[in-house]
Design a protein around this motif. Structure first.
Motif, PDB file in Angstrom:
ATOM      1  N   ARG A 173       0.810  -1.306  -0.088  1.00 27.81           N
ATOM      2  CA  ARG A 173       0.010   0.010  -0.118  1.00 27.81           C
ATOM      3  C   ARG A 173       0.831   1.252  -0.148  1.00 27.81           C
ATOM      4  O   ARG A 173       0.542   2.239  -0.734  1.00 27.81           O
ATOM      5  N   VAL A 174       1.875   1.118   0.688  1.00 24.70           N
ATOM      6  CA  VAL A 174       2.868   2.350   0.957  1.00 24.70           C
ATOM      7  C   VAL A 174       3.546   2.510  -0.489  1.00 24.70           C
ATOM      8  O   VAL A 174       3.486   3.847  -1.195  1.00 24.70           O
ATOM      9  N   GLU A 177       0.897   4.145  -2.885  1.00 22.54           N
ATOM     10  CA  GLU A 177       0.690   5.423  -2.634  1.00 22.54           C
ATOM     11  C   GLU A 177       1.747   6.245  -3.206  1.00 22.54           C
ATOM     12  O   GLU A 177       1.399   7.443  -3.798  1.00 22.54           O
ATOM     13  N   LYS A 178       2.843   5.863  -3.124  1.00 18.98           N
ATOM     14  CA  LYS A 178       4.147   6.692  -3.456  1.00 18.98           C
ATOM     15  C   LYS A 178       4.075   6.626  -5.020  1.00 18.98           C
ATOM     16  O   LYS A 178       4.318   7.811  -5.505  1.00 18.98           O
ATOM     17  N   MET A 180       1.518   6.401  -6.907  1.00 17.70           N
ATOM     18  CA  MET A 180       0.150   7.050  -7.261  1.00 17.70           C
ATOM     19  C   MET A 180       0.505   8.727  -7.059  1.00 17.70           C
ATOM     20  O   MET A 180       0.155   9.407  -7.987  1.00 17.70           O
ATOM     21  N   LYS A 181       1.305   9.064  -5.995  1.00 18.69           N
ATOM     22  CA  LYS A 181       1.567  10.435  -5.719  1.00 18.69           C
ATOM     23  C   LYS A 181       2.512  10.981  -6.933  1.00 18.69           C
ATOM     24  O   LYS A 181       2.211  12.022  -7.338  1.00 18.69           O
ATOM     25  N   ARG A 184       0.568  11.526  -9.833  1.00 15.81           N
ATOM     26  CA  ARG A 184      -0.354  12.663  -9.771  1.00 15.81           C
ATOM     27  C   ARG A 184       0.653  14.038  -9.971  1.00 15.81           C
ATOM     28  O   ARG A 184       0.160  14.841 -10.717  1.00 15.81           O
TER      29      ARG A 184
END
Length: 296
Positions: A173-174, A177-178, A180-181, A184
């Motif tokens: 998940r971490v 998230e990285k 995905m960040k 973005r």
């Protein structure tokens, strides 16, 4: 004596009323009553008015034919690349055979839950984490087909299976998230660059249109000025032509023209000029005077 004589009939009448009241069963819509006679399955009562033997028959179970929804808690599932995922499922099913549902399996909902967990582990075990996260529809379809086939002997039809949530391990998940960040931020940078580019294009286009409009305005001004000059020249030419026409219509004689020339000569003599050029027509003064007399 009369009371004692009708008592047996009254007792029989009460028994009949009790028999009828206990034997009449009204089944609601989308429900089925399972009836047992002396502990053995006897019949299934459909919706509407029904009658049973109250002394030997009993309602053992009420079965709903409506579609039912069961939300099972998250189940730990191991993927092909040895990642433990927490997945909870929602099953939509409907009872199609009340008898098989009643007598086919003990605690049907618990059986469906265990069957769902087993089927989910088998399917996810052949998939990686990325495939699990991106193949939700495929997993739903496979589970529906397998569950529907497995629960058919129980009188149950599985209409849909939905994966409510898929929760990967903390480290994954971490990392996600990285990623995905970063994606973005990259998308934001691209959008910002595109916005600046479009803004520059719009500014350049605006300047271009402004230059074109100014050039067109200057061109139109020059055209209008040239048209004005041409119109003025045309008016002068028209006036000259009109004067010549009027002179021709007046039939002015040579003597009148000579007189006019003499009048003009007087105005010239009043000026500062030291030399005066006399037309040849005025050199013959005698003829000129004679012409004047004739005019008088």
């Amino acid at each position: 004596m009369f009371i004692f004589s009708i008592f047996p009939y009254f007792f029989i009448f009460l028994l009949i009323l009790l028999f009828i009241s206990k034997g009449i069963k009204i089944v609601p819509e989308s429900n089925v009553y399972i009836v047992e006679k002396l502990g053995k399955y006897h019949q299934s009562l459909s919706s509407g008015l029904n009658f049973i033997n109250p002394f030997f028959d009993r309602i053992s179970r009420v079965v709903s034919l409506k579609e039912q929804v069961v939300d099972f808690p998250p189940q730990p599932v191991i993927t092909k690349d040895n990642a433990t995922m927490q997945i909870d499922t929602v099953v939509y099913f409907q009872i199609t055979d009340p008898k098989s549902y009643t007598y086919g399996v003990e605690r049907p909902l618990s059986a469906i839950e265990n069957l769902t967990a087993t089927t989910l582990r088998n399917i996810i075990g052949d998939m990686t984490v990325d495939q699990t996260l991106t193949s939700r529809d495929i997993i739903n379809t496979k589970m529906r087909v397998e569950l529907d086939e497995a629960t058919d002997p129980w009188g149950i039809k599985v209409n849909r299976v939905e994966l409510k949530s898929i929760l990967p391990p903390e480290d994954i998940r971490v990392a996600m998230e990285k990623e995905m960040k970063a994606e973005r931020e990259k998308r934001a940078t691209v959008l910002e660059a595109q916005a600046k580019r479009e803004s520059a294009i719009l500014v350049a286009e605006g300047e271009k249109q402004s230059t074109i409009l100014r050039a067109e305005a200057a061109k139109e001004s020059e055209i209008q000025e040239a048209l004005g000059k041409a119109q003025a020249i045309l008016e002068i030419r028209k006036a000259e032509a009109e004067g010549i026409r009027l002179l021709n219509e007046a039939k002015i004689t040579k003597e009148v023209l000579s007189l006019k020339s003499f009048e003009s000569l007087e105005k010239v003599a009043e000026g500062q000029a030291t030399k005066i050029i006399i037309p040849s027509e005025l050199q013959n003064l005698s003829s000129f005077v004679t012409a004047i007399r004739e005019m008088k």
